[in-house]
Design a protein around this motif. Structure first.
Motif, mmCIF file in Angstrom:
data_model
loop_
_atom_site.group_PDB
_atom_site.id
_atom_site.type_symbol
_atom_site.label_atom_id
_atom_site.label_comp_id
_atom_site.label_asym_id
_atom_site.label_seq_id
_atom_site.Cartn_x
_atom_site.Cartn_y
_atom_site.Cartn_z
ATOM 1 N N THR A 1 42.416 -57.930 -81.174
ATOM 2 C CA THR A 1 42.965 -57.348 -79.737
ATOM 3 C C THR A 1 44.153 -57.996 -79.485
ATOM 4 O O THR A 1 45.117 -57.575 -78.862
ATOM 5 C CB THR A 1 41.870 -57.509 -78.533
ATOM 6 O OG1 THR A 1 40.694 -56.826 -79.027
ATOM 7 C CG2 THR A 1 42.353 -57.132 -77.127
ATOM 8 N N GLN B 1 39.596 -52.136 -75.244
ATOM 9 C CA GLN B 1 38.183 -52.151 -75.743
ATOM 10 C C GLN B 1 37.298 -52.090 -74.492
ATOM 11 O O GLN B 1 36.259 -51.453 -74.637
ATOM 12 C CB GLN B 1 38.208 -53.748 -76.373
ATOM 13 C CG GLN B 1 36.825 -53.705 -77.313
ATOM 14 C CD GLN B 1 36.823 -55.352 -77.608
ATOM 15 O OE1 GLN B 1 38.025 -55.875 -77.745
ATOM 16 N NE2 GLN B 1 35.640 -55.819 -78.116
ATOM 17 N N ASP C 1 41.616 -49.477 -79.425
ATOM 18 C CA ASP C 1 41.004 -50.669 -79.654
ATOM 19 C C ASP C 1 39.508 -50.290 -79.325
ATOM 20 O O ASP C 1 38.670 -49.983 -78.324
ATOM 21 C CB ASP C 1 41.242 -51.595 -78.454
ATOM 22 C CG ASP C 1 40.896 -52.831 -78.763
ATOM 23 O OD1 ASP C 1 39.975 -53.272 -79.485
ATOM 24 O OD2 ASP C 1 41.405 -53.971 -78.232
ATOM 25 N N GLU C 2 38.620 -50.063 -80.563
ATOM 26 C CA GLU C 2 37.062 -49.976 -80.408
ATOM 27 C C GLU C 2 36.783 -48.722 -79.603
ATOM 28 O O GLU C 2 35.891 -48.912 -78.764
ATOM 29 C CB GLU C 2 36.357 -51.135 -80.120
ATOM 30 C CG GLU C 2 36.816 -52.441 -80.951
ATOM 31 C CD GLU C 2 35.821 -53.498 -81.094
ATOM 32 O OE1 GLU C 2 34.668 -53.212 -80.573
ATOM 33 O OE2 GLU C 2 36.275 -54.628 -81.552
HETATM 34 MG MG LIG Z 1 38.744 -57.041 -79.468
#
Ligand SMILES: [Mg+2]
Ligand SMILES: Nc1ncnc2c1ncn2[C@@H]1O[C@H](COP(=O)(O)OP(=O)(O)O)[C@@H](O)[C@H]1O
Lengths: 232, 289, 317
Positions: A33, A75, A155-156
């Motif tokens: 991140t 995320q 992000d994820e």
């Molecule tokens: Mg992360």
């Protein structure tokens, strides 16, 4: 990249080719991140450079990078919590510097299209903080797309979703790829990565420990070791 | 400005600085434990001053005897403020500002109702006159106030470092959640902090009333001074507060010596704005250590 | 806002419009309601700024700058109309100034900076005697002139300033309403809710913050300019009084943050209750309603504060 005494990223050198999907994986706290925060302009790296389409873009403000065509998701979703879902998507459409619509109606139509694409059309007038986790992820994606980026940092997107949700994410990746977007995606799910990524990069404790084609990387013992104890 | 005026200003500023330290501690203790910024801080001190004045003019006692009385008199308010602060929504820094801005208005009105707008001073004869020391003239009132302030700050320091409740307060101030995990009763520590802080405010009020004229709207200046000191010193560092307090007293005395007392209030506000801009959110830094 | 809300607001507006003839142009009542309307204007302008996520504790600065700007212009021989407009401009510039200077401050620290800013202007007005008249202030500010093309009763004396303050309130509400429906409102909300996210979506925060401050300063300055033409004097402790910083904040939070009409309604309600019901009977405690309103907001309307407060998270996630 250092936070005080903590070296979060060191010697990370990654090139993402146009129209490719590059997957980024690594255990929690490995600096994924943080890398995205640097690429999107939220953090200024203590050393190193960022290049985009042949230009050095290190230390540019987020709104400039956004104007160049970089979009991202978070995320943990960060919508405009007290605004409606519709307005959340409208912000990027209204204030992006490229593909600007003069007419309000055109902007609203694009917002409707985007919400329909991620399946949030029925929730358009709900407030963002009333959404479920899965819906927030969809909103994240719609917001990231609202500036019509050429490069997407995801992000994820698949984390925390049910297997069904995960299949849907895989389909999303497919559609984004068809549109010719360049994608840099953090994912933990080997299944998602194996399906969507053209290339994988593995981070551990802020350094790259493996890099290559998915089949190669996912099978390597070094990666298994980094992930030891983590599911999937 | 002659060398003598300069030295005079330095010394009397440093004496005043001891009082500022005492005054700012109450603010910074509450900030440390609750993350709440108490804008009614100065008004509470003025209220303590008025109570002291009222007792003094009624009884004629030496002002130093009234110090503990005024300290005790503010304790009920401590419980009320604690009860209100307990209910503040997040983010506390901002919501506490909103609440206490209103409480400050309320206190001012109460004081205006009780003592009207007149200026009051505890003009005790025992505090007038001055001592000559190495060519400097030291105002006796300021000496007494500085000595009393230092004594209270010293006692507080001992209390915070040597006693169980003191350690509980410091731990809560450092990290509330960690303190709770370690089995410290953080709610009790918070209440103790309020009681102590309000007691200090009452004490500071009486001392202040012997130095300066009281008027109901005068609290804001003390509040701003306390915030400046807290920005300079960080939260929960008693010795830094003392250094910052003396520094501030000296800066103020030099300003007054150089340009006359008219500019004092303006300089305080300018220092606050400049300190905020220089540290952009510097108060927050104090909470993390 | 629902249909009932609009009907209610329309009724209040109509009542305010016909109030002066109904009271027989009673100077005291007109003065009282004009002041309430000016507070409504300042409270709405405060709310407009809060909508962009900027909490001010220093609206007295903008009000007072408008007051001094207008007073000096009027005493310098300009028509009061022009003078009040200039006051608005001075308020806007003063607000934009502190916004630019404190660009890096957020939340409580910005609030403290604006508080200090108002105190600084009060100090300047006290000390810059050559221009401001010092603590004694400036006297001899002319009243608003009458307008020949309107019935004389409606522009003479208190009635003229009454209608102008009503007009200011209507205009600031209209401007805020327009903002809520436009891209400006979209940007304000985005900057308030998630400044970093807004930036990633192409919204550069600073210009919007400065715009919100300038607009808020403009209307507070206009209110200040009109106010000094009503009371005909200007003093540091009168117009830079913290009162003008606290009351808008109380009225806006009590009336409902981010709502179009709430702050104005709360201003009218609280001010009139305080002045008409409490002042004659318990003069010492006539400001009690403000304190109670505020405590009520904190204790019983937690959403009232939490809804507005930005920065629930800090740093990049
Ligand atoms: Mg992360
Ligand atoms: N703003 C910050 N300040 C200090 N440390 C940070 C900050 N952001 C991240 N870190 C630290 O940097 C490391 C990498 O974090 P992150 O990039 O979020 O990891 P990942 O996304 O791979 O799980 C962690 O040790 C984290 O605690």
């Amino acid at each position: 990249m250092a936070f005080g005494g903590l070296l979060a990223l060191r010697g990370v050198d990654i090139a993402v080719e146009e129209h490719q999907v590059v997957g980024l994986l690594g255990p929690n706290g490995s600096g994924k991140t943080t890398l995205f925060n640097i690429l999107s302009g939220l953090l200024r790296p203590t050393a190193g450079e960022v290049w985009f389409a042949g230009c050095r873009v290190t230390n540019l403000a987020p709104w400039r990078l956004s104007g160049l065509g970089i979009g991202r998701t978070f995320q943990i979703a960060r919508p405009f919590a007290h605004s409606t879902v519709f307005d959340n998507v409208l912000v990027g459409i209204t204030f992006r510097s490229r593909h600007h619509y003069r007419r309000v109606l055109d902007r609203r139509r694009e917002a409707e299209r985007l919400l329909a694409m991620v399946g949030l059309a029925p929730k358009a007038s709900a407030r963002a903080n009333e959404l479920s986790l899965g819906e927030r992820k969809r909103l994240e994606l719609a917001m990231a797309l609202s500036t019509r980026p050429t490069v997407l940092l995801l992000d994820e997107l698949a984390s925390g979703l049910s297997p069904k949700g995960r299949e849907e994410v895989i389909r999303f990746y497919g559609r984004l790829k068809e549109r010719g977007l360049t994608i840099f995606a953090i994912e933990h799910s080997f299944r998602v990565l194996a399906h969507v990524a053209d290339r994988l990069v593995v981070l551990d404790q802020g350094t790259i420990v493996a890099e290559g084609r998915p089949a190669q990387v996912l099978g390597s013992p070094r990666v298994m070791q980094a992930y030891l104890g983590e599911d999937e | 400005m002659s060398l003598n005026t300069l030295a005079q200003a330095l010394v009397s500023g440093a004496l005043l600085g001891c009082f500022y330290t005492l005054m700012a501690l109450a603010f910074s203790m509450i900030l440390g434990v609750t993350r709440a910024l108490n804008l009614s801080h100065g008004d509470l001190i003025i209220l303590g001053g008025y109570l002291g004045y009222w007792l003094w003019s009624g009884s004629g006692l030496h002002p130093l005897f009234l110090v503990p009385v005024a300290g005790a008199a503010l304790l009920p308010l401590a419980l009320l403020w604690h009860w209100l602060f307990h209910r503040l929504p997040e983010p506390r820094e901002l919501s506490s500002l909103v609440l206490t801005f209103g409480l400050s208005l309320l206190l001012q009105n109460i004081m205006l109702a009780l003592w009207r707008g007149e200026y009051r001073l505890i003009a005790s004869e025992s505090l007038t006159g001055s001592l000559a020391l190495a060519g400097l003239r030291l105002n006796q009132g300021r000496l007494v106030v500085a000595a009393a302030a230092l004594a209270v700050v010293g006692a507080l320091y001992l209390g915070l470092t040597r006693t169980r409740w003191g350690r509980a307060i410091r731990a809560t101030s450092l990290d509330r959640e960690a303190a709770a995990l370690l089995g410290i009763n953080v709610d009790e520590a918070t209440r103790t902090t309020f009681l102590l802080a309000f007691c200090l405010s009452g004490v500071a009020g009486v001392l202040f009333a012997t130095l300066h004229y009281l008027y109901p709207a005068g609290g804001i200046e003390l509040t701003l001074l306390a915030i400046v000191l807290t920005i300079w010193a960080g939260v929960g560092r008693l010795r830094s507060v003392l250094v910052a307090g003396i520094l501030l007293g000296v800066v103020e005395a030099l300003t007054v010596a150089w340009s006359g007392p008219r500019w004092r209030e303006l300089v305080v506000s300018l220092m606050l704005l400049a300190s905020l801009l220089a540290r952009s959110g510097g108060l927050a830094r104090g909470w993390s250590h | 806002m629902g249909r009932r809300g609009w009907i209610g607001a329309g009724l209040v507006a109509a009542a305010l419009l016909v109030l002066p003839p109904l009271t027989g142009f009673h100077p005291y009542y007109l003065y009282l309601v004009s002041t309430a309307l000016l507070f409504g204007t300042v409270a709405t302008s405060w709310n407009l700024l809060a909508y962009a996520g900027q909490i001010s504790f220093g609206h007295a600065a903008f009000f007072g700058l408008g007051g001094y700007g207008a007073a000096l212009a009027s005493l310098g021989g300009l028509s009061p109309w022009v003078a009040i407009a200039l006051g608005g401009a001075v308020g806007a510039v003063g607000a934009a100034g502190i916004s630019l200077a404190s660009a890096r401050l957020r939340g409580a620290y910005l609030a403290l900076a604006t508080l200090a800013y108002a105190e600084i202007w009060r100090g300047i007005a006290h000390n810059w005697t050559a221009v401001s008249g010092g603590g004694a202030g400036l006297i001899g500010i002319p009243p608003l002139p009458t307008l020949a093309w309107l019935p004389v009763d409606f522009t003479r004396g208190r009635a003229g300033s009454y209608y102008l303050s009503l007009a200011f309130l209507v205009v600031v509400i209209a401007v805020f309403g327009g903002i809520l429906r436009s891209r400006v409102g979209l940007a304000f909300a985005a900057v308030r809710e998630e400044e970093e996210r807004a930036s990633l979506l192409g919204v550069r925060a600073l210009p919007w913050k400065v715009l919100a401050f300038a607009l808020s300063g403009l209307f507070s300055g206009l209110a200040g300019g009109l106010y000094v033409h009503m009371v005909r004097v200007v003093e540091p402790d009168l117009v830079f009084n913290r009162y003008f910083s606290i009351l808008p904040l109380v009225m806006a939070t009590f009336g409902g943050l981010h709502t179009l009409l709430g702050p104005a309604m709360a201003a009218l309600g609280l001010y009139l209750v305080s002045e008409l019901l409490l002042h004659p009977y318990v003069p010492a405690f006539h400001q009690l309603p403000y304190a109670l309103a505020l405590i009520a907001v904190v204790l019983y309307l937690p959403g009232g504060l939490a809804g507005l407060l930005p920065g629930k998270r800090s740093g990049a996630a």
